[in-house]
Design an enzyme around this catalytic site. Structure first.
Site, PDB file in Angstrom:
ATOM      1  N   PRO A 111       0.780  -0.709  -0.025  1.00 41.08           N
ATOM      2  CA  PRO A 111       0.441   0.259   0.125  1.00 41.08           C
ATOM      3  C   PRO A 111       0.937   1.497  -0.102  1.00 41.08           C
ATOM      4  CG  PRO A 111      -0.100  -1.166   2.524  1.00 41.08           C
ATOM      5  CD  PRO A 111       0.494  -2.164   1.323  1.00 41.08           C
ATOM      6  N   GLY A 113       2.273   5.030   0.723  1.00 34.72           N
ATOM      7  CA  GLY A 113       2.542   5.967   2.025  1.00 34.72           C
ATOM      8  C   GLY A 113       2.254   5.323   3.820  1.00 34.72           C
ATOM      9  N   GLY A 115       3.556   2.823   5.704  1.00 31.84           N
ATOM     10  CA  GLY A 115       4.480   2.559   6.838  1.00 31.84           C
ATOM     11  C   GLY A 115       5.555   1.140   6.130  1.00 31.84           C
ATOM     12  N   LEU A 116       4.960   0.913   4.535  1.00 31.60           N
ATOM     13  CA  LEU A 116       6.037  -0.146   4.112  1.00 31.60           C
ATOM     14  C   LEU A 116       7.190  -0.249   2.906  1.00 31.60           C
ATOM     15  CD1 LEU A 116       2.945  -2.959   4.701  1.00 31.60           C
ATOM     16  CD2 LEU A 116       4.413  -2.736   6.056  1.00 31.60           C
ATOM     17  N   GLY A 117       7.233   0.665   3.187  1.00 31.97           N
ATOM     18  CA  GLY A 117       7.963   1.314   2.035  1.00 31.97           C
ATOM     19  C   GLY A 117       7.914   1.276   0.635  1.00 31.97           C
ATOM     20  N   SER A 118       6.536   1.800   0.395  1.00 32.07           N
ATOM     21  CA  SER A 118       6.244   1.302  -1.293  1.00 32.07           C
ATOM     22  C   SER A 118       7.310   2.369  -1.786  1.00 32.07           C
ATOM     23  CB  SER A 118       4.865   1.994  -1.444  1.00 32.07           C
ATOM     24  OG  SER A 118       4.934   3.068  -0.653  1.00 32.07           O
ATOM     25  N   SER A 119       7.527   3.063  -1.999  1.00 34.77           N
ATOM     26  CA  SER A 119       8.394   4.678  -2.835  1.00 34.77           C
ATOM     27  C   SER A 119      10.400   4.100  -2.839  1.00 34.77           C
ATOM     28  CB  SER A 119       8.124   6.031  -2.189  1.00 34.77           C
ATOM     29  OG  SER A 119       8.670   5.538  -0.431  1.00 34.77           O
ATOM     30  N   ASP A 163      15.036   2.919   4.249  1.00 35.77           N
ATOM     31  CA  ASP A 163      14.144   1.832   3.532  1.00 35.77           C
ATOM     32  C   ASP A 163      15.092   1.618   2.363  1.00 35.77           C
ATOM     33  OD1 ASP A 163      13.208   3.477   5.362  1.00 35.77           O
ATOM     34  OD2 ASP A 163      11.063   3.875   4.062  1.00 35.77           O
TER      35      ASP A 163
HETATM   36  C1  MEV Z   1       9.581   6.281   6.279  1.00 29.27           C
HETATM   37  O1  MEV Z   1       9.721   4.783   6.376  1.00 29.27           O
HETATM   38  C2  MEV Z   1      11.368   5.720   7.661  1.00 29.27           C
HETATM   39  C3  MEV Z   1      11.296   7.876   7.934  1.00 29.27           C
HETATM   40  O2  MEV Z   1      12.691   7.360   9.187  1.00 29.27           O
HETATM   41  C4  MEV Z   1      12.125   8.716   7.071  1.00 29.27           C
HETATM   42  C5  MEV Z   1      13.660   7.453   6.125  1.00 29.27           C
HETATM   43  O3  MEV Z   1      13.670   7.770   7.165  1.00 29.27           O
HETATM   44  O4  MEV Z   1      13.701   8.292   5.155  1.00 29.27           O
HETATM   45  C6  MEV Z   1      10.375   8.368   8.947  1.00 29.27           C
END
Ligand code: MEV
Length: 335
Positions: A111, A113, A115-119, A163
């Site tokens: 999904p 944005g 929190g699972l590192g899609s980008s 990430d």
């Molecule tokens: C985002 O997945 C993780 C953060 O620590 C940002 C980053 O490390 O670039 C919030």
């Protein structure tokens, strides 16, 4: 035509604090973004579908710099296109072919944005596919570095290497500033809860940055997250999964103090703890999206399914491959 895929990740410990030089331990999980790159005469065309698990599906077709041909007005889609644009730029640069044209197709289980590192997964897979399509094979280290530069550019200089390094290498990794390495980890029974929403990583990182410069105790909180990560690494090396869970609980509390949790993330974290999970915390930038718990029994997943605000729960396996081509060659092509 080349298709590459790269995994998403969960943070056991250390998101946000890693941006300020503290260590972090993300783990790659078997949710993948797949990117196909094919040469075309000039420019860049991007097609995407299924950029989220169960929610909306984005149909995008057109020039990555033009107006998306979609009926979902979502800045997340624009952001995803920014990552593809920059990834293709990195591939052109690596192959010294600044004018190379591409048709790029993205499919993702991860999904956007959330929190699972899609980008990061899209950036890593896109650079890998596009460079291979140009006949260039990058080392994993260079690939991770170029993917980091993509995130750094798109997120206005507010990104750590965590990430992108994790998505490239797979498994558990440890990142502290420029020092990125693969880490040892015991088997970890991840359960993920997803609220169907997303957070704006750039905005959340900026908010923590402002708090940290306005309040000494916020700066101390960021430092305390670093202390948790160091204790967590010790627990991981000793295979002490209960201690890992306890430290995840602490880490969630401190992220919450920094203002990056949300009502639904907190509700899912508490549901997991009440169900007997060894530990539970939000993962990634926060603001909405996913939390991760450790529980080898089915109890946490069942509890999450009845938690208001939780759209979906699922078990995630550690992904040990990292980036790989999808043409049957496996991941052996990388050095
Ligand atoms: C985002 O997945 C993780 C953060 O620590 C940002 C980053 O490390 O670039 C919030």
């Amino acid at each position: 035509m080349v298709t590459s895929s790269a995994p998403g990740k969960v943070y056991l410990f250390g998101e946000h604090a890693v941006v300020y030089g503290e260590p972090a331990v993300p783990c790659a999980v078997e949710q993948r973004a797949r990117v196909t790159a094919e040469r075309q005469a000039a420019g860049l065309s991007v097609h995407t579908a299924d950029l989220t698990l169960d929610g909306f599906t984005v149909e995008y077709s057109g020039d990555a710099t033009g107006q998306p041909d979609i009926d979902v007005s979502d800045s997340l889609v624009e952001a995803a296109m920014g990552y593809v644009n920059e990834a293709v730029e990195q591939a052109r640069d690596a192959a010294d072919t600044p004018a190379a044209g591409f048709e790029v197709t993205i499919e993702s289980d991860i999904p956007l944005g959330a929190g699972l590192g899609s980008s990061a997964a899209v950036a890593v897979a896109a650079i890998d596919a596009a460079t291979r399509e140009l006949g260039v094979e990058l080392s994993r280290e260079e690939l991770a570095d170029r993917a980091y530069r993509v995130e750094h550019t798109v997120q206005d200089g507010q990104a750590s290497r965590a990430d992108t390094f994790c998505s490239t290498m797979g498994g558990a990794v440890r990142v502290e500033g420029e020092d990125c390495r693969v880490a040892e980890a015991p088997e970890l029974p991840f359960v993920i809860g997803y609220d169907g929403g997303a957070g704006d990583t750039g905005a959340l990182v900026s908010e923590v940055r402002d708090l940290r410069s306005s309040y000494d105790f916020a700066a101390d909180t960021v430092g305390a997250i670093g202390d948790i990560v160091r204790r967590g690494e010790q627990a991981l090396s000793e295979g002490d999964v209960s201690e890992v869970g306890r430290l995840m609980n602490f880490n969630h509390g401190l992220l919450s103090a920094l203002g990056v949790s949300s009502r639904s993330l907190d509700a899912m974290v508490w549901a997991a703890r009440d169900a007997g999970a060894l530990g539970a915390k939000l993962t990634g930038a926060g603001g909405g999206g996913c939390m991760v718990a450790l529980d080898e029994t089915p109890e946490t997943a069942a509890a999450l399914d009845y938690t208001p605000g939780c759209e979906r729960s699922f078990r995630a396996e550690l992904d040990t491959d990292g980036v790989r081509t999808e043409d049957g060659k496996g991941s052996g092509g990388h050095t």
